[in-house]
Design a protein around this motif. Sequence first.
Motif, PDB file in Angstrom:
ATOM      1  N   LEU A  92     -24.437 -47.807  26.286  1.00  0.00           N
ATOM      2  CA  LEU A  92     -23.244 -47.130  27.040  1.00  0.00           C
ATOM      3  C   LEU A  92     -22.046 -47.504  26.735  1.00  0.00           C
ATOM      4  O   LEU A  92     -20.890 -46.766  26.837  1.00  0.00           O
ATOM      5  CB  LEU A  92     -23.726 -47.292  28.546  1.00  0.00           C
ATOM      6  N   ARG A  93     -21.860 -48.604  26.421  1.00  0.00           N
ATOM      7  CA  ARG A  93     -20.313 -49.235  25.979  1.00  0.00           C
ATOM      8  C   ARG A  93     -19.693 -48.371  24.983  1.00  0.00           C
ATOM      9  O   ARG A  93     -18.558 -48.164  24.964  1.00  0.00           O
ATOM     10  CB  ARG A  93     -20.510 -50.701  25.408  1.00  0.00           C
TER      11      ARG A  93
ATOM     12  N   CYS B 100     -23.431 -55.514  32.532  1.00  0.00           N
ATOM     13  CA  CYS B 100     -22.742 -54.494  33.454  1.00  0.00           C
ATOM     14  C   CYS B 100     -21.479 -53.863  32.823  1.00  0.00           C
ATOM     15  O   CYS B 100     -20.979 -54.745  31.857  1.00  0.00           O
ATOM     16  CB  CYS B 100     -22.501 -55.010  35.007  1.00  0.00           C
ATOM     17  N   ILE B 101     -21.039 -52.821  33.198  1.00  0.00           N
ATOM     18  CA  ILE B 101     -20.058 -52.243  32.829  1.00  0.00           C
ATOM     19  C   ILE B 101     -18.906 -52.055  33.961  1.00  0.00           C
ATOM     20  O   ILE B 101     -19.339 -51.514  34.972  1.00  0.00           O
ATOM     21  CB  ILE B 101     -20.077 -51.020  31.983  1.00  0.00           C
ATOM     22  N   ILE B 102     -17.623 -52.395  33.850  1.00  0.00           N
ATOM     23  CA  ILE B 102     -16.768 -52.270  34.935  1.00  0.00           C
ATOM     24  C   ILE B 102     -15.962 -51.112  34.674  1.00  0.00           C
ATOM     25  O   ILE B 102     -15.371 -51.125  33.552  1.00  0.00           O
ATOM     26  CB  ILE B 102     -15.959 -53.623  35.196  1.00  0.00           C
TER      27      ILE B 102
ATOM     28  N   GLU C  64     -17.348 -59.223  34.063  1.00  0.00           N
ATOM     29  CA  GLU C  64     -18.489 -58.189  33.702  1.00  0.00           C
ATOM     30  C   GLU C  64     -19.918 -59.270  33.892  1.00  0.00           C
ATOM     31  O   GLU C  64     -20.873 -58.837  34.551  1.00  0.00           O
ATOM     32  CB  GLU C  64     -18.563 -57.451  32.481  1.00  0.00           C
ATOM     33  N   ARG C  65     -19.671 -60.537  33.277  1.00  0.00           N
ATOM     34  CA  ARG C  65     -20.889 -61.316  33.329  1.00  0.00           C
ATOM     35  C   ARG C  65     -21.139 -61.760  34.797  1.00  0.00           C
ATOM     36  O   ARG C  65     -22.184 -61.959  35.006  1.00  0.00           O
ATOM     37  CB  ARG C  65     -20.231 -62.565  32.275  1.00  0.00           C
ATOM     38  N   LEU C  66     -19.911 -61.976  35.492  1.00  0.00           N
ATOM     39  CA  LEU C  66     -20.373 -62.523  37.068  1.00  0.00           C
ATOM     40  C   LEU C  66     -20.907 -61.459  37.808  1.00  0.00           C
ATOM     41  O   LEU C  66     -22.046 -61.843  38.299  1.00  0.00           O
ATOM     42  CB  LEU C  66     -18.763 -62.953  37.402  1.00  0.00           C
ATOM     43  N   VAL C  67     -20.490 -60.149  37.573  1.00  0.00           N
ATOM     44  CA  VAL C  67     -21.032 -59.256  38.346  1.00  0.00           C
ATOM     45  C   VAL C  67     -22.553 -59.079  38.051  1.00  0.00           C
ATOM     46  O   VAL C  67     -23.355 -58.959  38.873  1.00  0.00           O
ATOM     47  CB  VAL C  67     -20.290 -58.123  38.072  1.00  0.00           C
TER      48      VAL C  67
END
Lengths: 569, 579
Positions: B401-402, B235-237, B223-226
Amino acid sequence: MMNSISNNYTEADSVVNKYINHGLLLVKNNYLTIIILDYIKKSHQNDPYRTLVEVIVAVIGLYYIIRNSKKNSNSKTLRVIDNLSPKEFDTLLQEWEPKPLVDALPTDSNGKYQEKLVELFQWKLKKQPIVTKFNDDKISIITNEDPSSEKKDLFNLSHYNFLKLFNNNKYKHRLNDLTRKIIKNCGVGSCGPAGFYGNEDLHYNLEYDMAKFLGTERCVLYGQDFATISSVLATFNKRGDIIIADKLCNVAIQNALQLSRATVYYYDHNDMEDLERYLEMVFEDEKADGVLHRRYIVTEAIFQHNGQICNLDKIVELKNKYKFRLFIDETLSIGALGNTGRGITEFYGYKDRSQVDITVGSLGNSFSVGGGFVAGDAIMSFFQRIGSNAYCFSASLPPYCCGVASDIIKILDSDNSSIIQLNKNTQLFNELLTKKLKTVKSHFIVTSNEKSPMIVLKMSDKFRTKLFNSSVLTIYEDMHQQQTKQNKVVIVQEPFLLEEKFIQEEIVDKLIDEKIMIGLQPYSLQHESLPLLPGFVVSVDANMSTDDIEYITDKLCLVIGEASKKKSI
Amino acid sequence: MHNVLVDETKAYINEIDSVSYTQDQVPLLPPLNTTLAEKRELEYGTLTNKKYLVRQKSRNLQPLKPIKFDPPGILISVITYLNYLIIITLGHVHDYIDYYFNRDKFRGILEQNGIAPWFTKFESFFIRRMKQRIDDCFSRPTTGVPGRFIRCIERVSHNMNEYFTYPGTEQLCLNLSSYNYLGFAQSEGVCTEYVINNIDEWSVANNGPRNLLGTTKLHVETERLVAGFVGKQDCIITSMGYSTNANFFNSFLNKNCLVISDELNHASIRTGVRLSGASVKPFKHNDMKALEKLLREQISEGQPKTHKPWDKILICVEGLFSMEGTMCNLPELVKLKYKYKCYLYVDEAHSIGAMGPTGRGVCEYFGVDPNDVDVLMGTFTKSFGAAGGYVAADRDLINRLRLDLTTQNYSEPSPTPVLSQIYSSMKIIMGDLNPGDGLERLSRITFNSRYLRLGLQRLGFIVYGIADSPVVPLLLYSPSKMPAFSRLMLERNIAVVIVAYPATPLTESRVRFCVSASLIKEDIDYVLRHVDEVGDMLFLKTSSGIGGGSLDGKPPRWNIEDVIAKTPEDCKDDKYFII
């Protein structure tokens, strides 16, 4: 000069005249005109009134057309924007203050932050555990609250993977090698939707295997279990169709009911008399109407909210009596219920699934690879492949998931020792837990069925009143008020967060010190349209030994007993 | 003990390879018997010449010109409508005859024992009488890696596609059908090694929903990379792309909110918005004037009935439209967004990885700061050869959102191999892993897309989309040309995707070429030659030249040899395209 201009005029005039004459001649001598004129003449001769009637009809028709076009132009001028000057619009725009896209922090209904809530919210976020290592059955975790201190080698009781075949010494290598082998052959992603070259031989074969395993005609694979349910119910329902659903169905089903546009009735949780009342009502209504709609009973096999198991025998009897279709969500029960993991039908002793019209299950829980499936008859499956959005518009599962799931089916078919073990463990765990909970005067009650491998514990209402000054009724009322307001975005999470914090601190954290990891039941409160209460999940798996179960139940009851002694917080 | 188990496992795996099958089921085919080098070549072709590379340029905030769609001409339109008329009439005649003389066929769509059918006769008409007739062009079973070549399993259709039998043979086709934009669908190479290594370290099995105990360190790192890759804070995957959209909007929209949505938006966005209960107003595809008019109208009008102002207005667009090959006009959208205080949501399902000088999607392509877009959503199925999707936004928003998203609380998390594939392929695109490889892939897909698009335009086909888009739709119009095109291409060992209503407007049936970085220039030559032949047979060269392919405005009808000789150089120049 003048002369030439007038000359030009006369010239043009004569040209126009020539064309008009020519045109008139064309009209006069036209075959069509002759026919029409002839027709009018004849009809007038035969029946003079008819001409009158026709003229009146023509006039009324014209009047209608003109009136309608006037109406339309009127409605256009009614729009606000046409009466606003650009300057007025600019002031309007300046005055408009849109709400933030997402409230970064929870607010109350007036849009104000409450310090206590914000604090609770941030606490919950930081408490989310992150797995740092899988060591066979044990796991290591950290939390964002304290990333430096790793809690090592905890018993993992916080999952839905009841069979744990990937940790089973007998099958571990076989499954891992197969995964590697398929990735070496097919890569990871399928790179396309099922309709366009996305379904590989492995997908098709899992569909055959799963259909054979469950005893249905066909099976259709989906990319995610949660998306499956809402997609398939919406495919086979439209306005006017009727769904009778259990009150405690999970969020996936609730979303599905919302998307399906059908008329939905809720019966009390697992209350067969209430269900029959609704069935009879609908049946009589339909009979009176004379229109045949699609009618469904929707229920879960193991309820995600409280771990209860639905009463299939009675439901099947009712369904056949009142001619309903049966939809069962087996997300948690496939691979966990029955002697060979065939789910709720086997649990109740049915030979096949002919009584269940739509079965939805997950490949992500007991199969633990990911994805969802829908099993049923051939016609339903055929229509699903073009009508179901989540099937048509999304990429298919990674091939390795399919290959491994097929293999797991083979394992379950040939050797059901792990399921037998799971059932034994569930029974033992439940026995010990109920026995020991009594001795510690627990204020936490097991709400799940004794056969369910997912054990759910919730706080007793007496205790809740004592500690939080709230009861089931006040919580329900609070939630109900917020939901009727439709203020989904600003929903207050208070009735939950305090209680959750208590459970987390008094039970989960203390159990972690005892090398046991259990989890709070995850909720998206604002998406639940039905009453619910916080609780925690203890999942039994097939790999536990009797000693483990003794140790875990001992510690669990000890900690629960301690927490139950709290007088106030 | 352990050794015995390993031996048993091996024996078992060998057994799967030689499994027997019945003819009416799709057989499991063994892997191709090739050397490693050959296998690599089949999955990802080696670049034949450095000439065949084009770097994408950033547009530096220059908005798109209004798109010119080539009109098909009256003759084609009439033929198309006539075609539908014939199919529908014949369908009804068939239905009528079958209903009285062959009732057995109708069992599925008639009332049985007092239970209503799944689909009524009317509801299922399109499926039974139109789609089923061309079912042999859809859902072709494949096996192996969907890379440069795809192994299609051959099947024989019986009784108008009522059922298929499988003789157990296969056909190796050039793959213009998979969303393998950057060619990461591979079973050899850096990515696969990384994935295999991670399987040893991390369990393949998932551990329940993300918020239960499903989050692993791999999730956090990926998530950190994206987030860094797309230029957002966090971001959330999620584990499925469709579900990312379908279960996203209901977390922050309610019935007091308005969604302004491009008319061609994907079904997942429509489902998601419907679930949220928000009002929806569509605007004409990519028409910024219509959008502005609609915004002004809606802001002044407010909510229906009560006329209260909207709580919030969200503009939803896709970065790259999957059926048109067109892009959203991002600079204009950002301007409108700020002017009218709206929020902007861009679905980058097809554009992430494939667009932009370094593959970072539409924002980079237009030179727009990612922070000007409120929510960036994308999938990993396409360019990264994995599965799942992401939502990237500011940290506060994502944190909220998490806890709120339903997919976080109830659905399975992305499994280890998928996360590893995302991580490694993204690292390659960024140049951190296997340096140079990512850049080559990006330059290859741009060249391939431009070459194929300009080549087809010069041959006289009507092709939609902007120059750099890897989605190259070729318009067929008439519905009966779809199966003809698909079957003729399959005969020539080319796998293509045909799309029709409901994914496109009724009269604009099309074939969609999905260009991949794994193709080499010679593959595109091969495709052009065969499409040229088939185009002559099916009377498809009907472009008028205003959609591209000609500089003087005359209808382009180039000779195939000229196209192949000149286009590889010409396609690098923007002047030949309308962008």
